[in-house]
Design a protein around this motif. Structure first.
Motif, PDB file in Angstrom:
ATOM      1  N   UNK A 267      -2.687   1.539 -12.110  1.00 26.05           N
ATOM      2  CA  UNK A 267      -3.469   1.367 -10.872  1.00 26.05           C
ATOM      3  C   UNK A 267      -4.410   0.167 -10.981  1.00 26.05           C
ATOM      4  N   UNK A 268      -5.000   0.007 -12.173  1.00 24.50           N
ATOM      5  CA  UNK A 268      -5.936  -1.110 -12.398  1.00 24.50           C
ATOM      6  C   UNK A 268      -5.185  -2.447 -12.301  1.00 24.50           C
ATOM      7  N   UNK A 269      -4.013  -2.521 -12.957  1.00 27.85           N
ATOM      8  CA  UNK A 269      -3.223  -3.761 -12.905  1.00 27.85           C
ATOM      9  C   UNK A 269      -2.796  -4.081 -11.477  1.00 27.85           C
ATOM     10  N   UNK A 270      -2.383  -3.033 -10.746  1.00 30.88           N
ATOM     11  CA  UNK A 270      -1.940  -3.217  -9.359  1.00 30.88           C
ATOM     12  C   UNK A 270      -3.077  -3.775  -8.508  1.00 30.88           C
ATOM     13  N   UNK A 271      -4.281  -3.247  -8.723  1.00 32.24           N
ATOM     14  CA  UNK A 271      -5.446  -3.669  -7.938  1.00 32.24           C
ATOM     15  C   UNK A 271      -5.794  -5.137  -8.211  1.00 32.24           C
ATOM     16  N   UNK A 272      -5.628  -5.532  -9.490  1.00 33.76           N
ATOM     17  CA  UNK A 272      -6.006  -6.899  -9.888  1.00 33.76           C
ATOM     18  C   UNK A 272      -5.070  -7.971  -9.314  1.00 33.76           C
TER      19      UNK A 272
ATOM     20  N   UNK B 233       0.819  -1.233   0.000  1.00 32.20           N
ATOM     21  CA  UNK B 233       0.000   0.000   0.000  1.00 32.20           C
ATOM     22  C   UNK B 233       0.845   1.272   0.000  1.00 32.20           C
ATOM     23  N   UNK B 234       2.145   1.143   0.244  1.00 30.95           N
ATOM     24  CA  UNK B 234       3.011   2.341   0.225  1.00 30.95           C
ATOM     25  C   UNK B 234       3.452   2.687  -1.210  1.00 30.95           C
ATOM     26  N   UNK B 235       3.168   1.787  -2.166  1.00 36.81           N
ATOM     27  CA  UNK B 235       3.581   2.012  -3.559  1.00 36.81           C
ATOM     28  C   UNK B 235       2.478   2.763  -4.310  1.00 36.81           C
ATOM     29  N   UNK B 236       2.855   3.820  -5.040  1.00 38.04           N
ATOM     30  CA  UNK B 236       1.847   4.562  -5.810  1.00 38.04           C
ATOM     31  C   UNK B 236       2.145   4.471  -7.305  1.00 38.04           C
ATOM     32  N   UNK B 237       1.075   4.525  -8.099  1.00 40.73           N
ATOM     33  CA  UNK B 237       1.215   4.471  -9.558  1.00 40.73           C
ATOM     34  C   UNK B 237       0.557   5.697 -10.177  1.00 40.73           C
ATOM     35  N   UNK B 238       1.151   6.188 -11.273  1.00 45.04           N
ATOM     36  CA  UNK B 238       0.689   7.449 -11.864  1.00 45.04           C
ATOM     37  C   UNK B 238      -0.513   7.281 -12.783  1.00 45.04           C
ATOM     38  N   UNK B 239      -0.528   6.209 -13.574  1.00 47.56           N
ATOM     39  CA  UNK B 239      -1.595   6.105 -14.580  1.00 47.56           C
ATOM     40  C   UNK B 239      -2.732   5.197 -14.095  1.00 47.56           C
TER      41      UNK B 239
ATOM     42  N   UNK C   6      -0.983  -6.936   1.381  1.00 45.56           N
ATOM     43  CA  UNK C   6      -0.539  -5.703   2.049  1.00 45.56           C
ATOM     44  C   UNK C   6      -0.958  -4.442   1.294  1.00 45.56           C
ATOM     45  N   UNK C   7      -1.798  -4.619   0.252  1.00 44.43           N
ATOM     46  CA  UNK C   7      -2.297  -3.418  -0.428  1.00 44.43           C
ATOM     47  C   UNK C   7      -3.678  -3.034   0.113  1.00 44.43           C
ATOM     48  N   UNK C   8      -4.248  -3.895   0.931  1.00 42.20           N
ATOM     49  CA  UNK C   8      -5.579  -3.610   1.484  1.00 42.20           C
ATOM     50  C   UNK C   8      -5.498  -2.437   2.459  1.00 42.20           C
TER      51      UNK C   8
END
Length: 367
Positions: A190-195, A180-186, A200-202
């Motif tokens: 973000x969609x790929x990261x969520x999938x 969850x500390x990692x951020x994405x610009x596009x 630990x991204x919750x």
């Protein structure tokens, strides 16, 4: 909308005491129902003062509050990512939840043993973080093995982007940071990261379980936790589970209110916990108001009117024509729908209207 918050923590931190307080219908407010789907899942009513105020104006035949699901997940031990204790079951249960309530022991009590021999909430937090990060790293590495070749040799743009997302996560996890500390610009990244559904991204909220004396303003352990999570974009809630179990014993709402006032609390920790869990899941509430019922409905923050109509029934979304909207404050100020209309305060909205928390909605549809 069955979104779930999972309660996690090491053994003996007060996790189950809290869950039992949540599961006790008397613990919340005057009339909070609670039912158990299976031993560790509770459907808990979300306390909302607005519902009571609306009901006092309308005098409906019934009041229907909204709910949130809380899952009590078995205590985790070191080595869970390698299957120690109930490791695999624990990790599978967390994967199925949408947000995490992480209970940390922030009290001294010689009668309650700590699995690691001493009270240190920051260490406890790190044990669970470490196990979840290890599991995520395993997930990331197996995905990298699958897409690396496509990303580096072919002209597959999607594989290339996925590879870059995976590498970014891998670097953070290897440094002992949560996803969850990692951020994405596009939006695409973000969609790929969520999938990837990483553990630990919750979104997480740290629930500091303190002694009675620290219920109002916390203690040194809470401050240690605050310091440890300051870069995490996570909320901290201070609760005294022991007091909460005492509150649950009172028969009436008035008795509970008096007890809370005596110890200097405006609201029980359990009520605050439920509201925070609801917010953590990115949920908001709209109302339908009539003489038959005043009801709260749950929707995902940012939803448009047709999706919110679909929460009541899918036909409402399919055949959506328009929504008649009254702002909560206008209704309270003018005291009836007729008075609101007369004052020109009711708006008619179309498909693009983004519903706001507290809106009073009436949907027009045709199927």
């Amino acid at each position: 909308m069955a979104l779930q918050c999972g309660i996690v923590g090491l053994p003996n931190v007060g996790k189950s005491t809290l869950f039992n307080c949540l599961s006790n219908a008397k613990a919340q407010s005057a009339n909070f129902p609670f039912c158990t789907i299976e031993p560790n899942v509770g459907v808990i009513t979300v306390p909302d003062e607005r519902l009571t105020i609306l009901a006092e104006l309308v005098h409906p035949q019934r009041i229907v509050p909204t709910t949130v699901e809380i899952v009590d997940i078995a205590g985790l031990v070191k080595g869970a990512s390698k299957g120690e204790g109930l490791g695999n079951k624990f990790l599978a249960n967390i994967r199925e939840t949408d947000a995490i309530l992480h209970v940390l022991r922030c009290f001294d009590d010689d009668n309650i043993t700590h699995v690691d021999g001493s009270v240190n909430p920051v260490r406890d937090k790190e044990i669970i973080d470490y196990e979840l990060q290890l599991k995520d790293l395993e997930t990331i590495e197996s995905r990298i093995a699958k897409v690396q070749k496509q990303a580096q040799t072919g002209g597959d743009k999607q594989a290339k982007m996925m590879y870059e997302v995976l590498i970014k996560f891998k670097e953070a996890l290897e440094q002992g940071k949560s996803a969850r500390t990692v951020t994405f610009d596009t939006k695409d990244e973000q969609k790929l990261a969520k999938e990837l559904f990483l553990l630990t991204s919750k979104p997480v909220m740290y629930v500091c379980n303190v002694d009675e004396a620290s219920a109002v303003s916390g203690n040194k352990y809470v401050e240690q936790v605050r310091e440890a999570v300051k870069d995490e974009d996570a909320e901290i809630l201070v609760v005294a589970a022991k007091i909460e179990s005492e509150i649950a014993e009172f028969e009436t709402y008035d008795e509970r209110s008096m007890f809370l006032a005596e110890i200097g609390l405006e609201e029980s920790g359990v009520a605050r916990l439920i509201k925070s869990a609801y917010k953590l899941l990115n949920l908001e509430t709209y109302f339908t108001v009539g003489v038959q019922e005043v009801r709260a409905w749950t929707f995902l923050k940012g939803s448009k009117a047709p999706q919110c109509a679909g929460v009541i029934h899918t036909d409402f979304e399919k055949g959506f024509i328009r929504a008649e909207v009254i702002k909560y404050n206008d209704f309270i100020a003018l005291k009836s729908e007729a008075a609101v209309k007369e004052a020109g305060k009711m708006s008619v909205e179309g498909k693009e209207y983004v519903v706001a928390d507290g809106d009073i909605m009436h949907f027009r549809f045709n199927v």
